[in-house]
Scaffold this motif. Structure first.
Motif, short mmCIF file in Angstrom:
data_model
loop_
_atom_site.label_atom_id
_atom_site.label_comp_id
_atom_site.label_asym_id
_atom_site.label_seq_id
_atom_site.Cartn_x
_atom_site.Cartn_y
_atom_site.Cartn_z
N PHE A 148 24.77 84.36 -42.31
CA PHE A 148 25.81 84.55 -41.30
C PHE A 148 27.19 84.64 -41.92
O PHE A 148 27.49 84.03 -42.96
N ASP A 175 10.16 78.80 -47.14
CA ASP A 175 11.40 78.98 -47.90
C ASP A 175 12.29 77.78 -47.63
O ASP A 175 12.70 77.59 -46.50
N GLN A 186 15.37 86.28 -33.90
CA GLN A 186 15.21 84.83 -33.90
C GLN A 186 15.86 84.29 -32.64
O GLN A 186 17.02 84.59 -32.34
N TYR A 239 12.88 78.31 -38.03
CA TYR A 239 13.98 78.28 -38.99
C TYR A 239 14.93 77.17 -38.57
O TYR A 239 15.20 76.99 -37.38
N PHE A 247 22.67 92.16 -37.70
CA PHE A 247 22.64 91.55 -36.38
C PHE A 247 24.04 91.12 -35.96
O PHE A 247 24.87 90.76 -36.80
N GLU A 303 13.20 86.60 -44.08
CA GLU A 303 13.91 86.90 -42.84
C GLU A 303 14.88 85.81 -42.44
O GLU A 303 15.30 85.75 -41.30
N LYS A 304 15.25 84.96 -43.40
CA LYS A 304 16.33 84.04 -43.09
C LYS A 304 17.59 84.85 -42.84
O LYS A 304 17.83 85.89 -43.46
N LEU A 305 18.41 84.37 -41.94
CA LEU A 305 19.65 85.04 -41.60
C LEU A 305 20.79 84.47 -42.44
O LEU A 305 20.90 83.25 -42.59
N PHE A 327 21.57 78.76 -43.51
CA PHE A 327 20.12 78.60 -43.52
C PHE A 327 19.73 77.35 -44.30
O PHE A 327 20.30 77.05 -45.35
N GLY A 387 30.27 79.26 -40.37
CA GLY A 387 29.12 79.91 -39.77
C GLY A 387 27.87 79.08 -40.01
O GLY A 387 27.91 78.03 -40.63
N LEU A 388 26.75 79.57 -39.50
CA LEU A 388 25.50 78.86 -39.70
C LEU A 388 24.97 79.11 -41.11
O LEU A 388 25.03 80.23 -41.62
N ARG A 445 6.14 87.14 -36.08
CA ARG A 445 6.20 88.22 -37.06
C ARG A 445 5.70 89.52 -36.47
O ARG A 445 4.76 89.54 -35.73
N TYR A 483 18.96 75.84 -39.20
CA TYR A 483 20.28 76.18 -39.71
C TYR A 483 21.22 75.02 -39.43
O TYR A 483 21.06 74.28 -38.46
#
Lengths: 114, 115
Positions: free
Chosen positions: A104, B56, B104, B33, A34, A100-102, B45, B42-43, B97, B35
């Protein structure tokens, strides 16, 4: 685990010049890729994504990115930038079949000067 | 269709206080989610939730941080006994999903400052 490296923290360019923002990733499993863009004091917006199929993906505002599996890269390009493209750009990956955690990269600040 | 809503946009706390950050996902989205974005980073998680379930939490600090997404109402990220190192922008994202590689959608973030 996955990791993403954006090699350039800042990229200054002049208006109408071409630009390439580099992104390399590392992963032991297949990933989705992405590019997100963040304008000042705003959240992230999806610019484009690669899931499967053609390795060249395009956005509606002229950006494109090419997935290169052998080089584990997903560089973002635009042939002619505008002042309004000034923003921070984040490359991200998520593992197939995972939560599906991103993950980065640290981001690249693109500044387009007149 | 409203986007992802986060409030407050800015939050100032003194060391030792509690911070509560709220996130309302887009209509029809049941996956949230969180972050964290530190300056010049950066971000990162933190946690992934579905309604009433934590899926998670591998990115959550072991202490002081918790998250929930109740059956009714927004998702809440709670930070107890805040310290200066908690100062950051916290972003929430939501998705629905399908076959994978879901987009996202991000909220505008909550900028937490700990004095």
């Amino acid at each position: 685990a996955q990791s993403v490296t954006q090699l350039d923290s800042q990229v200054p360019v002049f208006e109408e010049a071409p630009v390439e923002l580099r992104c390399n990733y590392s992963s032991s499993v297949s990933v989705y890729l992405f590019w997100y863009v963040q304008y000042p004091n705003q959240g992230l917006q999806l610019l484009l994504k690669y899931l499967s199929g053609s390795t060249l993906v395009e956005s509606i505002n002229g950006f494109e990115a090419e997935f290169n599996k052998s080089q584990t890269s997903f560089h973002l390009r635009k042939p002619s930038v505008h002042i309004s493209d000034t923003a921070e750009y984040f490359c991200a990956v998520s593992a197939l079949g995972g939560s599906e955690k991103l993950v980065f990269g640290k981001g690249t600040k693109l500044t387009v000067n007149p | 269709n409203a986007g992802v809503m986060q409030n407050p946009r800015h939050l100032v706390r003194r060391r030792g206080q509690e911070a509560r950050l709220r996130c309302s996902p887009m209509k029809g989205h049941s996956h949230v989610y969180w972050y964290r974005q530190l300056p010049e980073e950066g971000l990162k998680f933190m946690v992934y939730l579905q309604k009433e379930n934590i899926i998670d939490e591998s990115g959550m600090p072991k202490e002081r941080f918790s998250a929930e997404f109740p059956k009714e109402g927004p998702s809440i990220l709670r930070i107890q006994q805040v310290v200066r190192g908690d100062s950051a922008a916290y972003f929430c994202a939501s998705s629905h999903r399908s076959l994978g590689g879901n987009e996202q959608f991000f909220g505008p973030g909550t900028r937490l400052t700990v004095l």
